[in-house]
Design an enzyme around this catalytic site. Structure first.
Site, PDB file in Angstrom:
ATOM      1  N   ASP A 631      43.460  39.463  38.009  1.00 30.56           N
ATOM      2  CA  ASP A 631      42.676  39.681  39.020  1.00 30.56           C
ATOM      3  C   ASP A 631      42.475  41.185  39.267  1.00 30.56           C
ATOM      4  O   ASP A 631      43.344  42.034  39.154  1.00 30.56           O
ATOM      5  CB  ASP A 631      43.407  39.140  40.584  1.00 30.56           C
ATOM      6  N   LYS A 700      43.953  43.399  55.088  1.00 30.90           N
ATOM      7  CA  LYS A 700      43.533  43.553  53.584  1.00 30.90           C
ATOM      8  C   LYS A 700      41.908  42.994  53.637  1.00 30.90           C
ATOM      9  O   LYS A 700      41.125  43.603  53.103  1.00 30.90           O
ATOM     10  CB  LYS A 700      44.169  42.189  53.084  1.00 30.90           C
ATOM     11  N   ASP A 857      35.648  38.723  40.091  1.00 28.09           N
ATOM     12  CA  ASP A 857      36.381  39.836  39.670  1.00 28.09           C
ATOM     13  C   ASP A 857      37.835  39.142  39.200  1.00 28.09           C
ATOM     14  O   ASP A 857      38.742  39.972  38.671  1.00 28.09           O
ATOM     15  CB  ASP A 857      36.386  41.141  40.500  1.00 28.09           C
TER      16      ASP A 857
END
Length: 902
Positions: A631, A700, A857
């Site tokens: 990741d 986050k 991604d």
């Protein structure tokens, strides 16, 4: 018609050939005419090859034109030139130039097996629907009711169509569109719509649009069969399997190139790549509304079907009503509670799906153009767009060099998958045993809160308000539970249907180039539950480092060691090996370690794979089907840091070597905590309240989405949501605390990523100037994909559709929406760079004989090839950012939008 006139629109010329009964009439005259046409075409720079490569033929039209040309040039043979690699982006020029040196991966299937799979997939798409068994244990719905509804709808359809045929005053008649299919097919689509109607209902525009689109898809499939495209498709695909099968010779062609060559060799007959003529959105909407109107008016059920004590009377099962969405009033189709009760108490044993929502049983047709690829017969868009939007399609049709983009989509779609049956069986057992919120398995509606509003004269006004609020919340919770339960039912039923199959996910993309699997329910972009039940169909031995990568991947899934090195994570995995083996052996009755991690189901699947590997005679030779993920570290910030050569920012997102992996979320959380502590010493009340509550999870999402254009208000909502999830945090301070924290997060990021803020500001200002001048923002990705932002000013147009309601359409004006254009340009541009990096990685992994798929991604491959994929990923990131990306963007914008560029 005995006489067929073919009109060909070619640059600078329109010419026609009249052909009767397949022979050239009046030979000498026609030969002279054809000679003049060919000479005029040559003067205008149009070759005969252009006619065969750019025109769309149906049935035997191409054969007739070839016969006409050969009457003048007897030795003529069509030739087609593929795009040469010198026209490609510098990023892939070497890739195509060295294509002959690569050995592309083959599937672990024989040519005969692939051809058999093609036949099965073709029969499914010809039928347009798939019926599968439901995994839910429940009473079957009464077949008598369905049969009655089918009969009623069939009669009502025929009567309504007859009324349309007799009404000559309509401004537009739907009559022709109601004669394209068999009557039973229209009725089947309506029955499917009823079966999948949400308890809370749905917007009329959405229900009608779905109905109309399904009719269009069925019609398109039938047309391809009637035009003999299916017959030619069979011949080409059977030959195409030679490229993919393990028992055939090795080719150096890419799937797109091989398919195009086979089409050239099979010039006779119709054009396989003929794009379907899209119906205007208003047509599909009117057709769908017409069918909805039939259902609302004619479908009824006995009121005593649930409670026999009630007086029997026929009541409608669907209602048309109005509801408010924000400040807009919209038409709504809502099911009667009795229908909802039937759906809850007696689920269908069989579920029916459209063929294009089920994974394919054979490799997808490679994308060869903007209008052809993916499913065999079912129409599929290369680029997803809003209904009625055409600017993306027009831009793509003008583009000449998007072959690398098509090849990367084909690579993603060619990956075969299978079901992880042990994990699926555990999930289904929990699903049928009241579910589990902790493990993201939605419970049945029998577990929903049951709150009834009781009229008690002793209740105060406050009591009544509280009871009403509780009742509304209970209804909302029930509706949400039903929606989540049905979504899980569809996914698990499809997975169970495919439990012994190998299947494929055809891919397409959005307007930014981000790729997505076409089947919506079961795919690897789904939740933790969905990902856990999918694994690669092809297995590879673990090799010397594969078992280590499985262990590291497991630790990554737990979320416990984000700041540890890879060696530290591997050592931690060794310390918990007892828990790993116990989870694999006794997932529901052992220590249940796996249930307390971030991604429990994927962790369980990984535990099982590790257990099988360590217990095998030689773990290095153990054949693993498990996908290992790599990741990105906040990919948006990675691209910004690379673009701005921002060393401090690049360090925090792992773009420079470090002893330990850097975690930008933890860094920001630590920075925010330090600022909070200083404010607490200054007796700032909210800073004191937040003591002990600031962690990585709280900040986050905001850190991740700042790069994608989230505003301070949006960030405040994100932080507020995280604080509400903390049980011990005082809820009365959520709003003030989120307001305080969002300012600290934004300030911290501004200091860490100075170059990022400058680039964002430049992109925003550029988009503002462009949109103010009356243009939409366009750009070209480094891989050659043209992108246009679909944000325009809209105006409402009201259409009266049948007798059910007036529908209000938001029609797009030519003037751009300045606010949306400027706010969306920075995140969309970064998304386009991210997709470019993924596509480059996909192409080079394919040439390196790697299995590769992506979730934006997050890149997946076998444990054996993780190191190779890591190397390719980093090389392509460096190659991408070695290009003068911002300079090329600046040049493009100046040349496109400035009358006299500086």
């Amino acid at each position: 018609s005995p006489k067929l006139q073919l009109l060909w629109g070619v640059p600078g010329l329109q010419w026609s050939v009249s052909i009767k009964s397949g022979t050239i009439k009046t030979w000498n005259t026609d030969c002279l005419f054809i000679s003049r046409c060919l000479n005029q075409m040559e003067k205008n720079g149009v070759s005969v090859d252009d006619v065969f490569s750019q025109c769309v033929f149906q049935q035997d039209e191409g054969d007739m034109v070839l016969k006409a040309v050969r009457s003048v040039q007897p030795d003529y043979q069509p030739h087609f030139n593929l795009i040469k690699n010198e026209y490609f982006s510098p990023l892939v020029k070497d890739f195509y130039a060295q294509k002959g040196d690569y050995q592309y991966p083959k599937l672990d299937l024989t040519q005969k097996e692939l051809q058999e799979r093609f036949k099965r997939q073709l029969s499914i798409e010809q039928a347009c629907t798939v019926t599968i068994d439901s995994v839910e244990i429940s009473k079957p719905v009464t077949a008598k009711i369905i049969k009655m509804w089918h009969k009623i709808l069939l009669q009502a359809l025929r009567e309504s169509r007859m009324n349309l045929a007799q009404n000559k005053d309509d401004r537009f008649s739907l009559y022709p569109y109601l004669c394209l299919l068999k009557d039973e097919e229209y009725v089947d689509v309506m029955i499917q719509t009823i079966a999948k109607m949400p308890m809370s209902g749905d917007a009329l525009k959405f229900v009608a649009g779905e109905l109309g689109q399904k009719i269009y898809s069925k019609y398109t499939v039938h047309q391809k069969q009637q035009n003999h495209i299916t017959d030619k498709l069979v011949n080409i695909y059977n030959d195409y399997t030679e490229l993919l099968a393990k028992d055939t010779k090795v080719y150096n062609d890419l799937p797109r190139e091989r398919w195009c060559k086979l089409e050239m060799e099979n010039i006779a007959g119709p054009t396989v790549q003929a794009g379907s003529t899209n119906w205007p959105y208003i047509i599909t909407l009117e057709l769908g509304t017409f069918l909805v109107n039939i259902m609302v008016k004619n479908l009824k059920i006995n009121s005593d079907i649930i409670n026999p004590s009630h007086t029997r009377q026929l009541i409608p099962i669907l209602y048309h009503m109005y509801a408010f969405r924000s400040t807009r009033q919209i038409g709504f189709i809502k099911p009667h509670p009795i229908l909802s009760h039937i759906q809850q108490e007696a689920m269908q044993i069989k579920l029916t799906f459209d063929s294009n929502v089920i994974p394919m049983l054979c490799p997808p047709v490679p994308w060869c153009s903007v209008k052809f690829g993916a499913y065999l017969l079912t129409p599929t868009k290369l680029m997803r767009a809003m209904e009625g939007a055409t600017q993306h399609e027009k831009l793509l049709e003008k583009s000449q060099n998007i072959q690398p983009v098509l090849d990367s989509l084909n690579q993603l779609g060619n990956c075969p998958w299978k079901i992880n049956k042990p994990v699926l069986d555990i999930i289904i057992s929990i699903f049928n045993d009241r579910g589990c919120d902790k493990l993201d398995i939605p419970p049945p509606l029998s577990e929903a809160p049951k709150v009834t509003y009781s009229f008690d004269p002793t209740h105060t006004s406050a009591d009544k308000v509280r009871l009403r609020k509780e009742m509304i919340e209970a209804k909302k919770k029930t509706t949400e539970m039903h929606s989540m339960r049905m979504d899980a039912l569809y996914k698990l039923s499809i997975a169970n249907h495919l439990r012994d199959e190998i299947f494929w996910f055809p891919h397409n993309m959005d307007f930014r180039g981000r790729t997505y699997p076409c089947p919506p329910y079961l795919n690897h972009l789904g939740s933790d539950v969905t990902r856990a039940i999918l694994q690669f169909a092809e297995g590879k031995p673990l090799g010397p480092k594969g078992l280590d990568w499985l262990k590291i991947h497991l630790v990554n899934l737990t979320g416990l060691k984000k700041n540890s090195s890879l060696q530290g994570r591997l050592e931690y995995a060794t310390t918990i090996m007892e828990d790993i083996l116990d989870s694999a052996d006794n997932p529901l009755h052992g220590g249940k370690w796996w249930m307390d991690v971030d991604e429990p189901w994927q962790a369980l699947a990984c535990c099982m794979e590790i257990a099988n590997a360590v217990r095998s005679p030689d773990p290095t030779q153990f054949i693993s089907h498990f996908p290992v993920h790599q990741d990105g570290s906040c990919n948006g910030l990675q691209h910004y840091a690379a673009l701005g050569r921002d060393v401090i920012g690049a360090t925090s997102v792992n773009l420079v070597p470090c002893e330990l992996p850097q975690d930008v979320y933890s860094v920001v959380a630590q920075q925010v905590e330090e600022l909070r502590a200083l404010d607490a010493k200054k007796n700032v009340k909210i800073a004191k309240i937040l003591e002990g509550f600031i962690n990585r999870k709280v900040v986050k999402q905001t850190v991740m989405t700042v790069v994608y254009g989230v505003t301070r208000y949006g960030g405040r909502l994100q932080i507020a949501k995280r604080l509400k999830e903390i049980d011990v945090f005082p809820k009365e301070h959520v709003w003030s605390a989120s307001n305080y924290l969002v300012h600290l997060v934004f300030s911290g990021l501004k200091e860490m990523f100075k170059g990022t803020r400058q680039i964002q500001d430049w992109l925003t200002e550029s988009a503002r100037f462009i949109s103010k001048s009356g243009h939409t923002v366009e750009w070209m990705t480094p891989l050659g994909l043209p992108i246009i932002q679909p944000y325009h000013q809209t105006q409402s147009k009201v259409f009266f559709i049948l007798s059910i309601q007036c529908l209000c359409f938001l029609s797009f004006l030519r003037m751009p929406d300045t606010v949306k254009q400027k706010n969306a340009f920075p995140p969309n541009f970064i998304h386009s760079l991210d997709s470019t990096h993924m596509m480059l990685t996909a192409l080079h992994c394919y040439s390196a004989d790697l299995t590769f798929v992506s979730v934006h991604d997050c890149f997946w491959t076998h444990a054996l090839t993780v190191d190779t994929m890591n190397k390719v990923c980093r090389e392509q990131f460096v190659a991408l950012h070695s290009q003068p990306i911002l300079q090329e963007l600046s040049n493009f914008l100046l040349n496109k939008y400035c009358s006299s560029p500086p």
